[in-house]
Design an enzyme around this catalytic site. Structure first.
Site, short mmCIF file in Angstrom:
data_model
loop_
_atom_site.label_atom_id
_atom_site.label_comp_id
_atom_site.label_asym_id
_atom_site.label_seq_id
_atom_site.Cartn_x
_atom_site.Cartn_y
_atom_site.Cartn_z
N PRO A 1 -50.94 110.73 -63.55
CA PRO A 1 -51.59 110.18 -64.74
C PRO A 1 -51.11 108.78 -65.10
CG PRO A 1 -50.06 111.91 -65.37
CD PRO A 1 -50.17 111.95 -63.88
N ARG B 1 -67.48 109.53 -47.77
CA ARG B 1 -68.91 109.24 -47.75
C ARG B 1 -69.20 107.77 -47.44
NH1 ARG B 1 -71.71 107.68 -51.92
NH2 ARG B 1 -73.24 109.35 -51.71
#
Length: 248
Positions: A92, A157
């Site tokens: 985070p 992708r």
């Protein structure tokens, strides 16, 4: 071929992700190779312990450096002496993930993802093993696995030959700096809701102009922050001025 390794205490979480859809097809096409390693297997503790209490006290447990150091070192091949793999820590505190970062990572040959649990990592992992610290958003997850899945999907992708249409990743939202334009398919009239005339006109110039305009409009309406430092051409500036005037 890109090589992707994941260090996780819960490797079975990745079975479905790597075994379905585009990520599965990418491996079948030889564009990428995945492996998921349980870094508990590298613990030098007879009980397989990978965490310990933090020096100075405090709540929670901290991942020890030894299992992660040894696991990462085992994944670096002799061929990578001149070009080290990118070692990505899901955290985070890291850099906010973006499409630009995905495109950057897609140029690499070898990515290693470190998925942590517990309170955090021994700082020496950050300082001496990791090349990138990445956060997928300002929220807290139980571990880094879901974040790694998101990043891997967005990177794979983009690899050559993975998507059937080579233009697909180029036209995605964020790749151009704008959100993607709306899409329509048959029928042209569904319950009185009609496809815009430009899209069924057969005029390719008109279609491209419509897509450009609607992409900019959607960005203006939903993510105006993306336009703050964006250089717009004269036509785009005119559209934007019209929409701003309509709001006033």
């Amino acid at each position: 071929m890109m090589k992707i390794d994941v260090l996780s205490l819960f490797p079975s979480m990745f079975n479905g992700v790597f075994g379905e859809s585009i990520l599965k097809k990418a491996q079948e096409k030889g564009a990428v190779q995945y492996s998921v390693v349980n870094f508990r297997d590298f613990s030098d503790n007879k009980h397989g312990q990978v965490d310990d209490y933090p020096y100075g006290g405090g709540a929670g447990m901290v991942l020890k450096p030894q299992p992660i150091f040894d696991a990462v070192e085992s994944l670096s091949t002799a061929e990578e002496q001149n070009k080290k793999p990118r070692v990505i820590l899901l955290c985070p505190q890291g850099e906010r993930y973006s499409q630009t970062k995905a495109e950057e990572l897609a140029e690499e040959d070898h990515l290693i993802f470190v998925c942590g649990h517990y309170e955090g990592y021994d700082e020496r992992v950050r300082e001496h093993v990791v090349t990138d610290e990445i956060s997928i958003g300002d929220f807290v997850l139980t571990g880094g696995e879901l974040g790694a899945m998101v990043i891997i999907d967005s990177v794979v992708r983009l690899l050559p030959g993975v998507l059937g249409n080579e233009d697909s990743p180029v036209l995605d939202s964020f790749s151009s700096g704008f959100l993607e334009h709306p899409h329509y398919t048959r029928p042209a009239d569904f319950r009185g809701m009609k496809v815009p005339d430009e899209l069924i006109s057969g005029n390719h110039k008109l279609i491209e102009e419509w897509r450009e305009r609607e992409s900019l409009r959607r960005t203006f309406e939903r993510r105006p922050d993306l336009l703050e430092d964006k250089e717009l051409n004269e036509r785009q500036q005119k559209w934007l001025k019209e929409w701003k005037n309509d709001r006033n």
